[in-house]
Design a protein around this motif. Structure first.
Motif, PDB file in Angstrom:
ATOM      1  N   ARG A  58      45.863  45.834  34.748  1.00 44.58           N
ATOM      2  CA  ARG A  58      46.784  45.874  35.887  1.00 44.58           C
ATOM      3  C   ARG A  58      46.050  45.534  37.188  1.00 44.58           C
ATOM      4  O   ARG A  58      46.496  44.679  37.960  1.00 44.58           O
ATOM      5  CB  ARG A  58      47.442  47.247  35.963  1.00 44.58           C
ATOM      6  CG  ARG A  58      48.562  47.374  36.960  1.00 44.58           C
ATOM      7  CD  ARG A  58      49.268  48.728  36.915  1.00 44.58           C
ATOM      8  NE  ARG A  58      48.363  49.863  37.109  1.00 44.58           N
ATOM      9  CZ  ARG A  58      47.983  50.717  36.144  1.00 44.58           C
ATOM     10  NH1 ARG A  58      48.463  50.606  34.929  1.00 44.58           N
ATOM     11  NH2 ARG A  58      47.154  51.710  36.396  1.00 44.58           N
ATOM     12  N   GLU A  59      44.917  46.198  37.430  1.00 42.88           N
ATOM     13  CA  GLU A  59      44.170  45.985  38.676  1.00 42.88           C
ATOM     14  C   GLU A  59      43.606  44.577  38.800  1.00 42.88           C
ATOM     15  O   GLU A  59      43.382  44.089  39.904  1.00 42.88           O
ATOM     16  CB  GLU A  59      43.037  47.003  38.797  1.00 42.88           C
ATOM     17  CG  GLU A  59      43.521  48.392  39.102  1.00 42.88           C
ATOM     18  CD  GLU A  59      42.395  49.408  39.170  1.00 42.88           C
ATOM     19  OE1 GLU A  59      41.245  49.087  38.756  1.00 42.88           O
ATOM     20  OE2 GLU A  59      42.657  50.537  39.617  1.00 42.88           O
ATOM     21  N   ASN A  60      43.339  43.913  37.678  1.00 48.22           N
ATOM     22  CA  ASN A  60      42.769  42.565  37.695  1.00 48.22           C
ATOM     23  C   ASN A  60      43.822  41.483  37.448  1.00 48.22           C
ATOM     24  O   ASN A  60      43.467  40.327  37.225  1.00 48.22           O
ATOM     25  CB  ASN A  60      41.637  42.471  36.672  1.00 48.22           C
ATOM     26  CG  ASN A  60      40.419  43.229  37.128  1.00 48.22           C
ATOM     27  OD1 ASN A  60      39.689  42.788  38.002  1.00 48.22           O
ATOM     28  ND2 ASN A  60      40.208  44.409  36.563  1.00 48.22           N
ATOM     29  N   ASN A  61      45.095  41.880  37.494  1.00 51.63           N
ATOM     30  CA  ASN A  61      46.205  40.948  37.288  1.00 51.63           C
ATOM     31  C   ASN A  61      46.049  40.133  36.010  1.00 51.63           C
ATOM     32  O   ASN A  61      46.254  38.921  35.987  1.00 51.63           O
ATOM     33  CB  ASN A  61      46.368  40.013  38.494  1.00 51.63           C
ATOM     34  CG  ASN A  61      46.722  40.773  39.746  1.00 51.63           C
ATOM     35  OD1 ASN A  61      47.584  41.647  39.724  1.00 51.63           O
ATOM     36  ND2 ASN A  61      46.042  40.475  40.834  1.00 51.63           N
TER      37      ASN A  61
ATOM     38  N   TYR B 220      41.503  50.302  29.945  1.00 50.64           N
ATOM     39  CA  TYR B 220      41.934  48.913  29.923  1.00 50.64           C
ATOM     40  C   TYR B 220      43.359  48.709  30.415  1.00 50.64           C
ATOM     41  O   TYR B 220      43.654  47.687  31.031  1.00 50.64           O
ATOM     42  CB  TYR B 220      41.733  48.292  28.531  1.00 50.64           C
ATOM     43  CG  TYR B 220      40.301  47.866  28.359  1.00 50.64           C
ATOM     44  CD1 TYR B 220      39.793  46.796  29.069  1.00 50.64           C
ATOM     45  CD2 TYR B 220      39.443  48.559  27.528  1.00 50.64           C
ATOM     46  CE1 TYR B 220      38.471  46.410  28.958  1.00 50.64           C
ATOM     47  CE2 TYR B 220      38.117  48.189  27.401  1.00 50.64           C
ATOM     48  CZ  TYR B 220      37.643  47.112  28.118  1.00 50.64           C
ATOM     49  OH  TYR B 220      36.326  46.744  28.014  1.00 50.64           O
ATOM     50  N   ARG B 221      44.251  49.687  30.221  1.00 51.72           N
ATOM     51  CA  ARG B 221      45.594  49.564  30.807  1.00 51.72           C
ATOM     52  C   ARG B 221      45.477  49.397  32.317  1.00 51.72           C
ATOM     53  O   ARG B 221      46.075  48.499  32.914  1.00 51.72           O
ATOM     54  CB  ARG B 221      46.436  50.795  30.481  1.00 51.72           C
ATOM     55  CG  ARG B 221      47.229  50.679  29.225  1.00 51.72           C
ATOM     56  CD  ARG B 221      48.303  51.750  29.124  1.00 51.72           C
ATOM     57  NE  ARG B 221      47.802  53.109  29.255  1.00 51.72           N
ATOM     58  CZ  ARG B 221      47.312  53.835  28.264  1.00 51.72           C
ATOM     59  NH1 ARG B 221      47.246  53.336  27.040  1.00 51.72           N
ATOM     60  NH2 ARG B 221      46.892  55.060  28.477  1.00 51.72           N
ATOM     61  N   LYS B 222      44.670  50.268  32.931  1.00 53.65           N
ATOM     62  CA  LYS B 222      44.471  50.209  34.376  1.00 53.65           C
ATOM     63  C   LYS B 222      43.709  48.946  34.776  1.00 53.65           C
ATOM     64  O   LYS B 222      44.052  48.276  35.754  1.00 53.65           O
ATOM     65  CB  LYS B 222      43.704  51.457  34.828  1.00 53.65           C
ATOM     66  CG  LYS B 222      43.475  51.538  36.307  1.00 53.65           C
ATOM     67  CD  LYS B 222      42.731  52.812  36.663  1.00 53.65           C
ATOM     68  CE  LYS B 222      42.403  52.833  38.142  1.00 53.65           C
ATOM     69  NZ  LYS B 222      41.533  53.955  38.482  1.00 53.65           N
ATOM     70  N   TRP B 223      42.669  48.605  34.010  1.00 58.72           N
ATOM     71  CA  TRP B 223      41.834  47.440  34.320  1.00 58.72           C
ATOM     72  C   TRP B 223      42.644  46.149  34.275  1.00 58.72           C
ATOM     73  O   TRP B 223      42.529  45.310  35.175  1.00 58.72           O
ATOM     74  CB  TRP B 223      40.673  47.386  33.329  1.00 58.72           C
ATOM     75  CG  TRP B 223      39.671  46.315  33.602  1.00 58.72           C
ATOM     76  CD1 TRP B 223      38.597  46.388  34.440  1.00 58.72           C
ATOM     77  CD2 TRP B 223      39.633  45.013  33.033  1.00 58.72           C
ATOM     78  NE1 TRP B 223      37.898  45.205  34.415  1.00 58.72           N
ATOM     79  CE2 TRP B 223      38.520  44.344  33.562  1.00 58.72           C
ATOM     80  CE3 TRP B 223      40.441  44.337  32.124  1.00 58.72           C
ATOM     81  CZ2 TRP B 223      38.188  43.050  33.220  1.00 58.72           C
ATOM     82  CZ3 TRP B 223      40.114  43.041  31.776  1.00 58.72           C
ATOM     83  CH2 TRP B 223      39.003  42.410  32.324  1.00 58.72           C
TER      84      TRP B 223
ATOM     85  N   ASN C 132      33.266  55.730  33.892  1.00 60.56           N
ATOM     86  CA  ASN C 132      34.529  56.031  33.212  1.00 60.56           C
ATOM     87  C   ASN C 132      34.314  56.880  31.965  1.00 60.56           C
ATOM     88  O   ASN C 132      35.071  56.787  30.998  1.00 60.56           O
ATOM     89  CB  ASN C 132      35.258  54.735  32.881  1.00 60.56           C
ATOM     90  CG  ASN C 132      35.897  54.147  34.110  1.00 60.56           C
ATOM     91  OD1 ASN C 132      36.979  54.553  34.505  1.00 60.56           O
ATOM     92  ND2 ASN C 132      35.209  53.221  34.754  1.00 60.56           N
TER      93      ASN C 132
END
Length: 109
Positions: A36-39, A31-34, A65
């Motif tokens: 970030r990637e989805n603004n 979720y940290r990455k998600w 994942n």
């Protein structure tokens, strides 16, 4: 809780959503990455209505994942010593989806 009025129930749901989103952003590598990637700024998610605007996390994303696709469960948000059980779906799509249950932490006030 069964007797809460609509406004009180919505308030409780919104409080728990804020907690869950904050927890996921802090503890879950996925979720940290998600976010970030989805603004998506987790602090901007304050009501259950805000969830309607978020991109869907599909079964395929979940499968991609977790092992065997990755060496670890990226959705996992606690250390292995705190994991109580690991559950899997039947895998009718070919690859089961796994979910972990974490021991409830003891809060200190």
């Amino acid at each position: 809780m069964e007797n809460l009025g609509r406004e009180e129930l919505d308030s409780l749901v919104d409080e728990r959503i804020k907690y869950t989103v904050k927890y996921a952003a802090e503890k879950s590598p996925f979720y940290r990455k998600w976010f970030r990637e989805n603004n998506v700024t987790p602090a901007d998610i304050t009501t259950h209505e805000d969830l309607l605007e978020l991109p869907i996390v599909t079964s395929e994303i979940i499968r991609n994942n977790q092992p065997p696709e990755t060496p670890d469960f990226r959705f996992k948000s606690a250390g292995w010593k705190d994991v109580y059980t690991v559950h899997e779906t039947s895998g009718i799509s070919g690859v089961p989806k796994s979910y972990v249950t974490v021991r409830k932490s003891r809060r200190t006030s």
